[in-house]
Design a protein around this motif. Structure first.
Motif, PDB file in Angstrom:
ATOM      1  N   LEU A 119      33.095  40.779  49.448  1.00 13.31           N
ATOM      2  CA  LEU A 119      32.430  41.830  48.691  1.00 13.31           C
ATOM      3  C   LEU A 119      33.460  42.806  48.134  1.00 13.31           C
ATOM      4  O   LEU A 119      33.448  43.122  46.965  1.00 13.31           O
ATOM      5  CB  LEU A 119      31.413  42.562  49.567  1.00 13.31           C
ATOM      6  N   SER A 120      34.388  43.230  48.956  1.00 12.16           N
ATOM      7  CA  SER A 120      35.381  44.185  48.482  1.00 12.16           C
ATOM      8  C   SER A 120      36.316  43.542  47.463  1.00 12.16           C
ATOM      9  O   SER A 120      36.755  44.185  46.530  1.00 12.16           O
ATOM     10  CB  SER A 120      36.168  44.778  49.653  1.00 12.16           C
ATOM     11  N   SER A 121      36.655  42.267  47.618  1.00 12.82           N
ATOM     12  CA  SER A 121      37.518  41.617  46.625  1.00 12.82           C
ATOM     13  C   SER A 121      36.793  41.464  45.302  1.00 12.82           C
ATOM     14  O   SER A 121      37.401  41.622  44.259  1.00 12.82           O
ATOM     15  CB  SER A 121      38.006  40.244  47.017  1.00 12.82           C
ATOM     16  N   GLU A 122      35.500  41.134  45.341  1.00 12.58           N
ATOM     17  CA  GLU A 122      34.748  41.010  44.095  1.00 12.58           C
ATOM     18  C   GLU A 122      34.671  42.355  43.381  1.00 12.58           C
ATOM     19  O   GLU A 122      34.841  42.423  42.165  1.00 12.58           O
ATOM     20  CB  GLU A 122      33.348  40.468  44.374  1.00 12.58           C
ATOM     21  N   GLN A 123      34.435  43.414  44.141  1.00  9.06           N
ATOM     22  CA  GLN A 123      34.391  44.742  43.536  1.00  9.06           C
ATOM     23  C   GLN A 123      35.759  45.107  42.964  1.00  9.06           C
ATOM     24  O   GLN A 123      35.846  45.647  41.866  1.00  9.06           O
ATOM     25  CB  GLN A 123      33.957  45.784  44.559  1.00  9.06           C
ATOM     26  N   LEU A 124      36.811  44.793  43.703  1.00  8.95           N
ATOM     27  CA  LEU A 124      38.159  45.077  43.228  1.00  8.95           C
ATOM     28  C   LEU A 124      38.452  44.298  41.954  1.00  8.95           C
ATOM     29  O   LEU A 124      39.026  44.841  41.004  1.00  8.95           O
ATOM     30  CB  LEU A 124      39.195  44.740  44.303  1.00  8.95           C
ATOM     31  N   MET A 125      38.042  43.031  41.891  1.00  6.76           N
ATOM     32  CA  MET A 125      38.312  42.224  40.698  1.00  6.76           C
ATOM     33  C   MET A 125      37.569  42.768  39.478  1.00  6.76           C
ATOM     34  O   MET A 125      38.073  42.688  38.363  1.00  6.76           O
ATOM     35  CB  MET A 125      37.957  40.755  40.929  1.00  6.76           C
ATOM     36  N   VAL A 128      39.882  45.464  38.457  1.00  5.75           N
ATOM     37  CA  VAL A 128      41.141  44.894  37.952  1.00  5.75           C
ATOM     38  C   VAL A 128      40.941  44.336  36.546  1.00  5.75           C
ATOM     39  O   VAL A 128      41.835  44.423  35.701  1.00  5.75           O
ATOM     40  CB  VAL A 128      41.685  43.816  38.914  1.00  5.75           C
ATOM     41  N   ASP A 129      39.773  43.769  36.281  1.00  8.41           N
ATOM     42  CA  ASP A 129      39.488  43.219  34.953  1.00  8.41           C
ATOM     43  C   ASP A 129      39.538  44.281  33.855  1.00  8.41           C
ATOM     44  O   ASP A 129      39.704  43.953  32.684  1.00  8.41           O
ATOM     45  CB  ASP A 129      38.118  42.530  34.931  1.00  8.41           C
ATOM     46  N   LYS A 130      39.406  45.545  34.219  1.00 11.96           N
ATOM     47  CA  LYS A 130      39.446  46.622  33.231  1.00 11.96           C
ATOM     48  C   LYS A 130      40.873  47.024  32.865  1.00 11.96           C
ATOM     49  O   LYS A 130      41.078  47.794  31.936  1.00 11.96           O
ATOM     50  CB  LYS A 130      38.689  47.838  33.762  1.00 11.96           C
ATOM     51  N   LEU A 131      41.871  46.515  33.598  1.00 10.28           N
ATOM     52  CA  LEU A 131      43.272  46.833  33.308  1.00 10.28           C
ATOM     53  C   LEU A 131      43.743  46.112  32.049  1.00 10.28           C
ATOM     54  O   LEU A 131      43.165  45.101  31.656  1.00 10.28           O
ATOM     55  CB  LEU A 131      44.169  46.406  34.480  1.00 10.28           C
ATOM     56  N   ASP A 132      44.848  46.617  31.465  1.00  8.47           N
ATOM     57  CA  ASP A 132      45.436  45.914  30.331  1.00  8.47           C
ATOM     58  C   ASP A 132      46.018  44.574  30.826  1.00  8.47           C
ATOM     59  O   ASP A 132      46.247  44.384  32.016  1.00  8.47           O
ATOM     60  CB  ASP A 132      46.515  46.769  29.658  1.00  8.47           C
ATOM     61  N   PHE A 139      49.634  42.384  38.683  1.00 14.81           N
ATOM     62  CA  PHE A 139      48.865  42.648  39.899  1.00 14.81           C
ATOM     63  C   PHE A 139      48.344  41.356  40.524  1.00 14.81           C
ATOM     64  O   PHE A 139      48.469  41.141  41.728  1.00 14.81           O
ATOM     65  CB  PHE A 139      47.704  43.597  39.582  1.00 14.81           C
ATOM     66  N   VAL A 140      47.766  40.484  39.709  1.00 15.73           N
ATOM     67  CA  VAL A 140      47.201  39.227  40.212  1.00 15.73           C
ATOM     68  C   VAL A 140      48.300  38.323  40.766  1.00 15.73           C
ATOM     69  O   VAL A 140      48.149  37.730  41.847  1.00 15.73           O
ATOM     70  CB  VAL A 140      46.385  38.508  39.115  1.00 15.73           C
ATOM     71  N   LYS A 172      48.568  52.870  41.213  1.00 18.01           N
ATOM     72  CA  LYS A 172      48.149  54.254  40.992  1.00 18.01           C
ATOM     73  C   LYS A 172      46.909  54.297  40.098  1.00 18.01           C
ATOM     74  O   LYS A 172      45.940  55.003  40.388  1.00 18.01           O
ATOM     75  CB  LYS A 172      49.302  55.040  40.365  1.00 18.01           C
ATOM     76  N   LYS A 173      46.929  53.513  39.027  1.00 23.80           N
ATOM     77  CA  LYS A 173      45.793  53.456  38.098  1.00 23.80           C
ATOM     78  C   LYS A 173      44.540  52.910  38.804  1.00 23.80           C
ATOM     79  O   LYS A 173      43.441  53.438  38.626  1.00 23.80           O
ATOM     80  CB  LYS A 173      46.163  52.568  36.890  1.00 23.80           C
ATOM     81  N   LEU A 174      44.724  51.867  39.618  1.00 22.87           N
ATOM     82  CA  LEU A 174      43.587  51.310  40.359  1.00 22.87           C
ATOM     83  C   LEU A 174      42.996  52.331  41.326  1.00 22.87           C
ATOM     84  O   LEU A 174      41.774  52.426  41.471  1.00 22.87           O
ATOM     85  CB  LEU A 174      44.000  50.043  41.110  1.00 22.87           C
ATOM     86  N   ALA A 175      43.856  53.087  42.002  1.00 22.04           N
ATOM     87  CA  ALA A 175      43.371  54.115  42.925  1.00 22.04           C
ATOM     88  C   ALA A 175      42.527  55.145  42.177  1.00 22.04           C
ATOM     89  O   ALA A 175      41.456  55.559  42.658  1.00 22.04           O
ATOM     90  CB  ALA A 175      44.546  54.786  43.620  1.00 22.04           C
ATOM     91  N   GLU A 176      43.000  55.536  40.991  1.00 20.88           N
ATOM     92  CA  GLU A 176      42.223  56.495  40.183  1.00 20.88           C
ATOM     93  C   GLU A 176      40.884  55.883  39.756  1.00 20.88           C
ATOM     94  O   GLU A 176      39.845  56.563  39.804  1.00 20.88           O
ATOM     95  CB  GLU A 176      43.021  56.887  38.941  1.00 20.88           C
ATOM     96  N   MET A 177      40.908  54.618  39.345  1.00 17.75           N
ATOM     97  CA  MET A 177      39.670  53.960  38.906  1.00 17.75           C
ATOM     98  C   MET A 177      38.690  53.811  40.065  1.00 17.75           C
ATOM     99  O   MET A 177      37.485  53.984  39.891  1.00 17.75           O
ATOM    100  CB  MET A 177      40.004  52.603  38.282  1.00 17.75           C
TER     101      MET A 177
END
Length: 183
Positions: A119-125, A128-132, A139-140, A172-177
């Motif tokens: 569940l947490s990996s799916e939410q994280l992905m 992550v999909d919103k990153l450039d 990251f991947v 850092k960007k992921l933490a903010e997101m």
């Protein structure tokens, strides 16, 4: 079961062999992470390469990050399908405490931890999909495929220092997101 592949030309055969030699261990590890069984992970890798054979024309550059992601996605989907089939099958264990009767496995913690991790990996992905593209690739490759900074640099044509900086900025960007999504 014996599977015979019929290639149109020698180039396809050598590309397939190259893909197998280069990525079989990575795909095994990816399948094992999901299935946690060596035999099932081997079966998942075999099924993955059957699917790769069917889609060999979709792979232009076997060394590209896109190819690694494509193969990893196939292996992940195969392993998840196998895990789902396994979880739908009744698993009965014989225990001594109930006089030889059969009962469900009594290890709910492993199942719960697996569900929480997925569940947490799916939410994280999803985040992550919103990153450039470049940040997502770095990251991947680092966290999904456990490549070193040098390996990532070689795959993406960057310096190791650039990879380190990109990973720092991406975390850092992921933490903010994530914080923004939690509010």
């Amino acid at each position: 079961m014996l599977i015979v592949f019929a290639f149109a030309d020698v180039g396809e055969a050598s590309k397939f062999e190259y893909l197998y030699r280069k990525y079989k261990n990575l795909l095994y590890y990816k399948a094992w992470e999901i299935l946690r069984d060596p035999q099932e992970a081997e079966d998942a890798v075999s099924e993955t390469f059957i699917r790769v054979y069917r889609n060999l024309d979709k792979i232009d550059d076997p060394d590209s990050p896109r190819c690694v992601a494509f193969l990893g996605t196939i292996a992940r989907n195969v392993a998840l399908t196998m895990a789902k089939k396994r979880s739908n099958m009744p698993t009965l264990l014989k225990t001594d405490e109930n006089d030889g009767a059969y009962d469900e496995p009594a290890d709910p913690l492993d199942l719960e931890a697996t569900v929480i991790d997925k569940l947490s990996s799916e939410q994280l992905m999803l985040i992550v999909d919103k990153l450039d593209d470049q940040s997502r690739s770095v990251f991947v490759l680092k966290y999904a495929y456990d490549l070193s900074h040098g390996e990532i640099a070689a795959q993406l044509g960057m310096t190791e220092n650039n990879v380190t900086v990109r990973l720092h900025r991406t975390r850092k960007k992921l933490a903010e997101m994530i914080n923004a999504a939690a509010i």
